[in-house]
Design an enzyme around this catalytic site. Structure first.
Site, PDB file in Angstrom:
ATOM      1  N   ARG A  91       0.847  -1.193   0.000  1.00 37.41           N
ATOM      2  CA  ARG A  91       0.000   0.000   0.000  1.00 37.41           C
ATOM      3  C   ARG A  91       0.885   1.246   0.000  1.00 37.41           C
ATOM      4  O   ARG A  91       1.933   1.270   0.626  1.00 37.41           O
ATOM      5  CB  ARG A  91      -0.868   0.031   1.271  1.00 37.41           C
ATOM      6  CG  ARG A  91      -1.985  -0.970   1.284  1.00 37.41           C
ATOM      7  CD  ARG A  91      -2.919  -0.714   2.467  1.00 37.41           C
ATOM      8  NE  ARG A  91      -2.300  -0.893   3.754  1.00 37.41           N
ATOM      9  CZ  ARG A  91      -1.911   0.077   4.564  1.00 37.41           C
ATOM     10  NH1 ARG A  91      -2.076   1.349   4.227  1.00 37.41           N
ATOM     11  NH2 ARG A  91      -1.357  -0.174   5.723  1.00 37.41           N
ATOM     12  N   TYR A 231      -1.293  -3.627  -6.871  1.00 41.88           N
ATOM     13  CA  TYR A 231      -1.019  -4.441  -5.684  1.00 41.88           C
ATOM     14  C   TYR A 231      -2.058  -4.270  -4.580  1.00 41.88           C
ATOM     15  O   TYR A 231      -2.465  -3.150  -4.245  1.00 41.88           O
ATOM     16  CB  TYR A 231       0.353  -4.068  -5.097  1.00 41.88           C
ATOM     17  CG  TYR A 231       0.921  -5.154  -4.208  1.00 41.88           C
ATOM     18  CD1 TYR A 231       1.669  -6.191  -4.756  1.00 41.88           C
ATOM     19  CD2 TYR A 231       0.688  -5.169  -2.846  1.00 41.88           C
ATOM     20  CE1 TYR A 231       2.170  -7.206  -3.959  1.00 41.88           C
ATOM     21  CE2 TYR A 231       1.182  -6.184  -2.034  1.00 41.88           C
ATOM     22  CZ  TYR A 231       1.933  -7.201  -2.602  1.00 41.88           C
ATOM     23  OH  TYR A 231       2.429  -8.202  -1.816  1.00 41.88           O
ATOM     24  N   LYS A 240      -9.427  -2.129   1.750  1.00 41.00           N
ATOM     25  CA  LYS A 240      -9.171  -0.952   2.581  1.00 41.00           C
ATOM     26  C   LYS A 240      -9.943   0.273   2.069  1.00 41.00           C
ATOM     27  O   LYS A 240     -10.438   1.073   2.854  1.00 41.00           O
ATOM     28  CB  LYS A 240      -7.671  -0.649   2.619  1.00 41.00           C
ATOM     29  CG  LYS A 240      -6.824  -1.814   3.110  1.00 41.00           C
ATOM     30  CD  LYS A 240      -7.159  -2.209   4.520  1.00 41.00           C
ATOM     31  CE  LYS A 240      -6.238  -3.294   5.033  1.00 41.00           C
ATOM     32  NZ  LYS A 240      -6.544  -3.706   6.404  1.00 41.00           N
ATOM     33  N   HIS A 260     -11.333  -1.727  11.594  1.00 44.71           N
ATOM     34  CA  HIS A 260     -10.183  -2.553  11.211  1.00 44.71           C
ATOM     35  C   HIS A 260      -9.986  -3.614  12.293  1.00 44.71           C
ATOM     36  O   HIS A 260      -9.048  -3.543  13.074  1.00 44.71           O
ATOM     37  CB  HIS A 260      -8.967  -1.629  11.084  1.00 44.71           C
ATOM     38  CG  HIS A 260      -7.762  -2.267  10.478  1.00 44.71           C
ATOM     39  ND1 HIS A 260      -6.486  -1.763  10.649  1.00 44.71           N
ATOM     40  CD2 HIS A 260      -7.616  -3.359   9.695  1.00 44.71           C
ATOM     41  CE1 HIS A 260      -5.625  -2.512  10.000  1.00 44.71           C
ATOM     42  NE2 HIS A 260      -6.283  -3.491   9.413  1.00 44.71           N
ATOM     43  N   SER A 282      -0.891  -3.146  12.108  1.00 42.79           N
ATOM     44  CA  SER A 282      -0.199  -4.140  11.286  1.00 42.79           C
ATOM     45  C   SER A 282       0.972  -4.727  12.075  1.00 42.79           C
ATOM     46  O   SER A 282       1.537  -4.059  12.941  1.00 42.79           O
ATOM     47  CB  SER A 282       0.332  -3.481  10.018  1.00 42.79           C
ATOM     48  OG  SER A 282      -0.714  -2.809   9.384  1.00 42.79           O
ATOM     49  N   CYS A 284       1.067  -7.059  14.325  1.00 46.38           N
ATOM     50  CA  CYS A 284       0.837  -7.411  15.734  1.00 46.38           C
ATOM     51  C   CYS A 284       0.153  -8.772  15.861  1.00 46.38           C
ATOM     52  O   CYS A 284      -0.395  -9.100  16.913  1.00 46.38           O
ATOM     53  CB  CYS A 284       0.007  -6.357  16.428  1.00 46.38           C
ATOM     54  SG  CYS A 284       0.954  -4.883  16.849  1.00 46.38           S
ATOM     55  N   ASP A 307      -9.614  -9.311   9.515  1.00 46.39           N
ATOM     56  CA  ASP A 307      -9.107  -7.968   9.216  1.00 46.39           C
ATOM     57  C   ASP A 307     -10.131  -6.842   9.398  1.00 46.39           C
ATOM     58  O   ASP A 307      -9.765  -5.777   9.856  1.00 46.39           O
ATOM     59  CB  ASP A 307      -8.563  -7.933   7.784  1.00 46.39           C
ATOM     60  CG  ASP A 307      -7.685  -6.725   7.511  1.00 46.39           C
ATOM     61  OD1 ASP A 307      -6.946  -6.320   8.427  1.00 46.39           O
ATOM     62  OD2 ASP A 307      -7.733  -6.175   6.402  1.00 46.39           O
ATOM     63  N   ARG A 400       2.413 -12.002  -0.071  1.00 43.19           N
ATOM     64  CA  ARG A 400       1.050 -12.312   0.372  1.00 43.19           C
ATOM     65  C   ARG A 400       0.559 -13.654  -0.145  1.00 43.19           C
ATOM     66  O   ARG A 400       0.983 -14.111  -1.206  1.00 43.19           O
ATOM     67  CB  ARG A 400       0.094 -11.233  -0.148  1.00 43.19           C
ATOM     68  CG  ARG A 400       0.359  -9.839   0.389  1.00 43.19           C
ATOM     69  CD  ARG A 400      -0.248  -9.646   1.735  1.00 43.19           C
ATOM     70  NE  ARG A 400       0.250  -8.466   2.430  1.00 43.19           N
ATOM     71  CZ  ARG A 400      -0.278  -8.006   3.563  1.00 43.19           C
ATOM     72  NH1 ARG A 400      -1.291  -8.636   4.110  1.00 43.19           N
ATOM     73  NH2 ARG A 400       0.222  -6.960   4.156  1.00 43.19           N
TER      74      ARG A 400
HETATM   75  O1  O2Y Z   1       0.168  -4.136   1.377  1.00 40.66           O
HETATM   76  C1  O2Y Z   1      -1.003  -4.298   1.057  1.00 40.66           C
HETATM   77  O2  O2Y Z   1      -1.458  -3.872   0.002  1.00 40.66           O
HETATM   78  C2  O2Y Z   1      -1.913  -5.021   1.919  1.00 40.66           C
HETATM   79  S1  O2Y Z   1      -2.136  -4.291   3.488  1.00 40.66           S
HETATM   80  C3  O2Y Z   1      -3.141  -5.361   4.401  1.00 40.66           C
HETATM   81  C4  O2Y Z   1      -3.560  -6.546   3.853  1.00 40.66           C
HETATM   82  C5  O2Y Z   1      -4.368  -7.383   4.577  1.00 40.66           C
HETATM   83  C6  O2Y Z   1      -4.761  -7.004   5.824  1.00 40.66           C
HETATM   84  N1  O2Y Z   1      -4.360  -5.839   6.369  1.00 40.66           N
HETATM   85  C7  O2Y Z   1      -3.535  -5.032   5.703  1.00 40.66           C
HETATM   86  C8  O2Y Z   1      -3.143  -3.769   6.432  1.00 40.66           C
HETATM   87  O3  O2Y Z   1      -2.291  -3.017   5.997  1.00 40.66           O
HETATM   88  O4  O2Y Z   1      -3.730  -3.520   7.498  1.00 40.66           O
HETATM   89 MN    MN Z   2      -5.401  -4.818   7.952  1.00 44.03          MN
END
Ligand code: O2Y
Ligand code: MN
Length: 619
Positions: A91, A231, A240, A260, A282, A284, A307, A400
């Site tokens: 992200r 991605y 998200k 979340h 994240s 944890c 999530d 992932r």
């Molecule tokens: O990096 C990404 O695009 C995924 S981030 C993510 C994926 C699954 C669950 N939680 C998260 C997060 O950043 O909280």
């Molecule tokens: Mn998440």
């Protein structure tokens, strides 16, 4: 690696308008799809029906295009490995925008741009951006189709990877359009990898646009526009972007909560069932907690979600939650049969692996998978991996697996109940090496909201006599709240007023406290069930708690430690409150709150004052 420059169209002739096989009579949807097709100028428009055949066709398409490869059917049946561009691996928070009309409505923790200004940037980027590609129309439901807690979105994307992942992560297809009907509402989500193809251009395995990435949200019109990344959270817009950023806005307007949070179902040996939601930043161990294998006999933990939780009041006045997702998009490195056997079982087949290593016998490999790296391992770049190289990991740290939730051995029988599950308790937690006790219960919903608003992890361990600096991540929503965080806290307080004594109890846990010599005080993982047992018993009215300045803490015999060999003194340390350290934390809490200006609810200021007062009474 690959070139990701923006390509301009090289065609001289106008493209004939693509034939659109419309699958709906919803006028708004039909018009919108035509409008986006006219803007993006794809070669073809395909409406996704959500079928298994369609999913298989997407995988094969990616394999044929060189974007993916089949893993060995003996090792990982019906599963593929995808390698992303090295510049498109996570992200992108600095490219993520909340485009509310007024800057003050996005708040100090979001990137903001005025809607008109953002559209003026986006429209030229989207113009012709799907030339040479297929535009997929993906109708999806966040939550069981037709559930009163669920909502519908439609993602338009030029990425088969997105289509395949959306098949796993959401409910896609015709049944969604049936529920949408002619008049139903949906959240429009437009996504492009941002790399059009001219007639003489050859595609690359992972198209993206490294110079122009925009992940944008329009709270007033409830639209999402994402450009340049293929991605995860940037491209799978149900997750998200919709389920948290836009849904948090909808939830505030409509009187519900988009959080979340994991959701787990806990059953005691006597058959008492409690549902617990939990917000953790994240890294944890949220997915591990959601799928935990209890170490205390007779207790059962089952997964509802790992999530995101959407929670609405039902007529009985209680909060009910659904997991709006249908799959897991889990971090691979660190996942193994010790840390999370249920995740390992979930990804055994029908999975998509992104940026992991590949073994010569066609299986996947990542750091800490529980088996040594074999010879001739291929890393996530597609190169032969040099063993024991501390810098060049075989799998990207954010590699992932995408796997259907239905494949999880401990998925709860009621995980798809359209009515949701009644939430009895909410957990907050950060990664805190000092100060924060193993578990405490808030005095009230208002105090619990205060605990969530000051949720933090420690950047560094505390130096002698000084608290480690705190990195605040209120309710684990910092990157995901679609509006001003202080207005979000106001919404939490309002929900508490509405729900009264029917609201879930709120707890704060910390699995990460260390002793002075540095050893972990708490074993974590399956032993966290001991804390969940205390939480469950508190919810059933058991009085094994003591009132402290921070909240209700377990009595010395409150946590079931049977069969656990904690070191002498470790339990005392886990529950110890260092008044001086907490006084320093209050100073950091004040600095944190100061960022939110006049919107900060006075109830939270009062909670902070009350904490300070209680601490002063102790010395
Ligand atoms: O990096 C990404 O695009 C995924 S981030 C993510 C994926 C699954 C669950 N939680 C998260 C997060 O950043 O909280
Ligand atoms: Mn998440």
């Amino acid at each position: 690696m690959t070139s990701t420059r923006t390509r301009t169209r090289t065609r001289t002739e106008p493209v004939p308008h693509p034939e659109i096989h419309v699958m709906t009579n919803n006028a708004r949807l039909k018009n919108w799809v035509v409008q986006i097709a006219e803007l993006c100028e794809p070669d073809k428009v395909v409406w996704c029906d959500g079928s298994k055949d369609e999913y298989q066709a997407m995988l094969q398409l990616m394999v044929d295009a060189g974007s993916a490869q089949w893993l060995s059917p003996k090792k990982k049946p019906n599963s593929i490995l995808v390698r992303s561009d090295a510049d498109d691996v996570a992200r992108v928070e600095d490219r993520t925008f909340i485009c509310s009309e007024k800057e003050e409505d996005a708040g100090p923790t979001n990137n903001w741009m005025a809607p008109d200004k953002m559209k003026a940037i986006l429209m030229p980027l989207f113009k012709g951006c799907m030339t040479g590609r297929t535009m997929y129309v993906i109708p999806f439901s966040m939550g069981p189709v037709g559930s009163p807690i669920a909502h519908i979105g439609v993602e338009i994307s030029d990425s088969p990877y997105v289509v395949a992942n959306m098949h796993i992560m959401t409910r896609v297809g015709r049944m969604v359009l049936e529920v949408l009907g002619d008049e139903g509402d949906f959240v429009p989500c437009v996504h492009s990898v941002g790399m059009p193809l001219g007639p003489n251009d050859r595609d690359v395995p992972w198209p993206c646009n490294k110079d122009n990435k925009y992940i944008t949200h329009f709270p007033k019109t409830k639209e999402i526009w994402s450009f340049g990344s293929g991605y995860g959270g940037n491209a799978l817009l149900g997750k998200k972007c919709f389920a948290l950023r836009i849904a948090s806005v909808m939830a505030r307007e409509q009187g519900w909560m988009a959080e979340h949070m994991l959701i787990l179902k806990l059953t005691s040996p006597e058959g008492v069932v409690k549902h617990i939601a939990g917000a953790f930043p994240s890294a944890c161990g949220k997915t591990n907690l959601a799928m935990l294998t209890p170490t205390i006999p007779g207790w059962k933990v089952e997964t509802v979600g790992d999530d995101i939780a959407w929670m609405k009041f039902k007529d009985d006045g209680y909060l009910y939650a659904i997991n709006p997702e249908a799959g897991f998009f889990g971090v691979a490195p660190g996942t193994n049969y010790k840390t999370n056997p249920n995740a390992m079982e979930s990804l055994k087949q029908n999975a998509i692996f992104t940026n992991v290593g590949k073994t010569p016998d066609g299986d996947v490999w990542w750091e800490d998978i529980d088996r040594p790296a074999p010879d001739l391992l291929i890393d996530w770049h597609g190169h032969e991996w040099v063993h024991y190289d501390a810098i060049h990991k075989a799998a990207h740290p954010n590699a992932r697996f995408t796997a259907p939730a239905s494949q999880c051995p401990v998925i709860a029988d009621n995980w798809q109940d359209p009515e949701g599950v009644k939430i009895d308790a909410i957990l907050f937690g950060g990664r805190r090496s000092t100060g924060q006790p193993l578990v405490l219960e808030s005095f009230s919903w208002e105090h619990g909201t205060f605990l969530g608003s000051t949720m933090a992890s420690q950047k560094t361990a505390a130096a002698a006599g000084k608290v480690g600096e705190l990195r605040f991540d209120p309710m684990a929503m910092l990157p995901f709240c679609g509006y001003h965080m202080a207005d979000y806290w106001r919404h939490w307080l309002d929900m508490g007023k509405k729900g009264g004594d029917k609201m879930p109890r709120i707890f704060y846990v910390n699995w990460f406290r260390r002793a002075e010599d540095g050893h972990w005080l708490w074993p974590g993982f399956g032993d966290n069930s001991r804390v969940l047992k205390w939480v469950c018993e508190r919810c059933t009215g058991k009085d094994h708690a003591v009132k402290t300045p921070l909240g209700y803490l377990p009595t010395r015999d409150g946590i079931d430690l049977s069969g656990l060999n904690l070191r002498e003194g470790d339990l005392d340390e886990l529950l110890r409150i260092d008044i001086n350290e907490w006084k320093q934390q209050v100073t950091q809490f004040r600095e944190h709150y100061a960022k939110f200006g006049s919107k900060l609810p006075r109830e939270l200021c009062a909670q902070l004052d009350a904490l300070e007062h209680r601490l002063s009474q102790e010395s």
